[in-house]
Design a protein around this motif. Structure first.
Motif, mmCIF file in Angstrom:
data_model
loop_
_atom_site.group_PDB
_atom_site.id
_atom_site.type_symbol
_atom_site.label_atom_id
_atom_site.label_comp_id
_atom_site.label_asym_id
_atom_site.label_seq_id
_atom_site.Cartn_x
_atom_site.Cartn_y
_atom_site.Cartn_z
ATOM 1 N N THR A 541 -13.338 -20.502 -16.768
ATOM 2 C CA THR A 541 -14.317 -21.303 -17.509
ATOM 3 C C THR A 541 -14.439 -22.715 -16.939
ATOM 4 O OG1 THR A 541 -12.628 -22.022 -19.106
ATOM 5 C CG2 THR A 541 -13.883 -20.017 -19.639
ATOM 6 N N THR A 544 -17.977 -24.470 -17.200
ATOM 7 C CA THR A 544 -18.328 -24.906 -18.557
ATOM 8 C C THR A 544 -17.465 -26.085 -18.990
ATOM 9 O OG1 THR A 544 -19.031 -22.687 -19.172
ATOM 10 C CG2 THR A 544 -18.464 -24.186 -20.965
ATOM 11 N N SER A 567 -13.078 -24.485 -24.343
ATOM 12 C CA SER A 567 -13.388 -23.931 -23.034
ATOM 13 C C SER A 567 -12.170 -23.954 -22.115
ATOM 14 C CB SER A 567 -14.543 -24.709 -22.398
ATOM 15 O OG SER A 567 -14.827 -24.224 -21.103
#
Length: 571
Positions: A541, A544, A567
């Motif tokens: 992730t 993000t 995240s």
């Protein structure tokens, strides 16, 4: 300087002239207005961040939705916002009548002074928990001198209205704007930035971010290649030069490129004797200290090593090129097996920088046993054992995705660390950055040996359980080669940039990060709240997380923190 017949210099001359005309106005710009100019940059970074990342990703061969694009969020908008925030922290202290440094952060250590420069704020401690940075001064520098000399631009030693030429790098997006900020805010000079042809697509983004500086005549951007660069370095209106590149670029500017260049160098009679700072790369090592590593440690540190190689396809001045491992340690083969796994598992990406294929080809030609681990157009080369000191992997910066392994003797950690330190210092060209991996229990058991290695390694940034490149990103940390190079023996360059506290007499930065992520760090002796770092190429992730972290850094709001943590924990 006279221009080649085919070179139209009108726009270059105009840019230099505009800057010369406004240089004094910048030196006279009051501190509150300098702060306000930085504050107004942050929303412009936020507004243009996604477009900047998209252009960088496209140029490097993948979509902006790819997880590879995490590196573009990190090394473009976030690095720029983070460095501006660092300057703002220091300048606001000065504006409030305080010293740039908290006196508690500065202490004497043996024959030098050590300055704690990270973490600084509560956000630093939350978002990069367990990460620290110290600046070590040159031996003989007292605590009182370090405190008194910091931020000289704002404490009685301002710049003199000069024009600086920044020759931009083509690999990392943030290099050029961060060099501009340093010249403006640490040295008090206005800046002509010549974009590198490899990433001149970034120029419109930079002009928007620096729009107020451009409007006031404090910054100008120009395009061009070697001819334009050569013309500008010799321009009578340019007072100083900063370059990120190679030693060949430096030598061509200073000594020339004709048949007399070598003689000029030997005689120290330069063609160009303007004040010159530089960051020129080298062959960077990652030193692996033997210790009680678990299977999870081998996997995590393999991801770390591969990140330090494959970030930006290895087109980094401090990309790990040589993995220095203990010959007698049974963990060496386990670690290399995990490195191979990570290299195979990652999705493909091209080596996009000009000349990369030829440089990797030179490595494979010299090493028929080299392992090619990439798929499709990803050329990931591992040379599992390097022996001769004349090996191309030890003499030339590959600047691409090839990793070599050097095995050194040492029956225990102290013996190995002494051998590794001597090898890195004396056999590898360059002094920009090195990484040292050491298990916390090994460090506690052999504290003196680890401390000795940290002190002895001659690198401008040394990362302990942290890739040295992280020091480029923080803003507070000086970035440059270990002191001692000269224009005749330029090595990895001269001078430091970034350095938001504007420290003088800098020798090196020492970074530290947790050896293992949370919560496993509790069991290895490196407790922290930090999960797998978002800059790891294996982070699921990372893109993000960095997009959300960039939004927070440009406009800190507590409501944005839960999304960042959510995240990051899934990475």
């Amino acid at each position: 300087m006279s221009a080649p017949a085919a070179l139209d210099t009108a726009l270059l001359d105009q840019a230099v002239g505009d800057l010369k005309e406004h240089a004094k106005a910048w030196t006279e710009t009051a501190l509150p207005e300098r702060i306000a100019l930085l504050e107004r940059m942050l929303p412009r970074i936020s507004d243009g961040a996604a477009a900047m990342v998209a252009d960088a990703a496209e140029a490097k061969g993948y979509p902006p939705t790819s997880e590879w694009a995490a590196e573009d969020w990190i090394s473009a908008p976030w690095a720029l916002a983070q460095t501006i925030s660092a300057y703002l922290h220091v300048l606001r202290r000065l504006a409030a009548g305080h010293a740039p440094l908290d006196a508690k952060a500065v202490r004497s250590h043996e024959d030098r002074t050590v300055v704690d420069v990270f973490p600084v704020t509560l956000s630093d401690r939350l978002l990069l928990n367990g990460f620290t940075a110290q600046v070590w001064t040159l031996p003989g520098t007292t605590r009182e001198q370090a405190l008194a000399r910091a931020a000289g631009e704002y404490r009685g030693r301002p710049g003199e209205g000069a024009v600086s030429l920044v020759l931009g790098a083509g690999n990392i997006a943030a290099i050029t704007p961060l060099d501009i900020l340093h010249k403006l805010y640490a040295e008090g000079e206005v800046v002509l930035a010549k974009m590198n042809p490899v990433n001149d697509y970034l120029r419109p983004h930079f002009e928007k971010v620096f729009s107020e500086f451009v409007d006031r005549g404090f910054v100008r951007f120009v395009d061009g290649g070697a001819s334009e660069g050569a013309y500008l370095t010799g321009h009578e209106g340019v007072d100083s030069i900063h370059v990120t590149g190679s030693d060949r670029t430096h030598d061509a500017i200073v000594w020339g490129s004709d048949e007399q260049a070598e003689q000029r160098k030997q005689d120290d009679t330069p063609l160009n004797d303007k004040p010159f700072t530089s960051e020129l790369g080298g062959v960077s090592p990652c030193i692996v200290t033997p210790g009680p590593w678990s299977d999870a440690d081998f996997r995590f540190q393999a991801e770390h090593i591969v990140t330090s190689k494959l970030n930006n396809s290895g087109h980094n001045c401090v990309a790990t090129q040589i993995l220095v491992v203990p010959r007698e340690w049974d963990g060496t083969q386990k670690l290399l097996a995990e490195v191979r796994k990570v290299l195979r598992e990652l999705p493909p990406r091209p080596d996009y920088y000009p000349g990369a294929a030829a440089r990797v080809g030179k490595v494979t030609a010299a090493h028929p046993q080299a392992e090619t681990l990439g798929i499709d157009d990803s050329c990931r080369v591992l040379v599992p054992e390097i022996e001769g000191l004349d090996d191309v992997m030890l003499t030339d910066e590959v600047f691409a995705s090839a990793l070599g392994v050097v095995r050194l003797p040492g029956e225990d950690a102290p013996q190995f660390l002494r051998a590794a330190t001597e090898f890195a210092n004396d056999k590898l060209p360059g002094t920009l950055g090195a990484t040292l991996l050491v298990h916390p229990r090994t460090e506690r058991a052999h504290r003196a040996a680890v401390d000795e290695a940290i002190a002895a390694l001659r690198y401008g940034t040394l990362g302990v359980n942290c890739w040295s490149a992280f020091g480029f990103l923080l803003g507070y940390t000086p970035w440059g080669a270990f002191p001692g190079h000269t224009r005749q023996e330029i090595g990895s360059g001269i001078g430091f940039v970034h350095n938001a506290f504007m420290l003088e007499d800098v020798e090196k930065t020492v970074l530290r990060a947790p050896f293992a992520p949370s919560p496993r760090g509790l069991f290895t002796g490196s407790p922290s709240l930090s999960p797998r770092p978002p800059y790891y190429v294996t982070n699921r992730t990372g893109r993000t997380t960095m997009e959300r972290l960039t939004a927070y850094t440009t406009a800190p709001k507590a409501t944005r923190l839960p999304g960042i943590f959510a995240s990051a924990l899934r990475g």
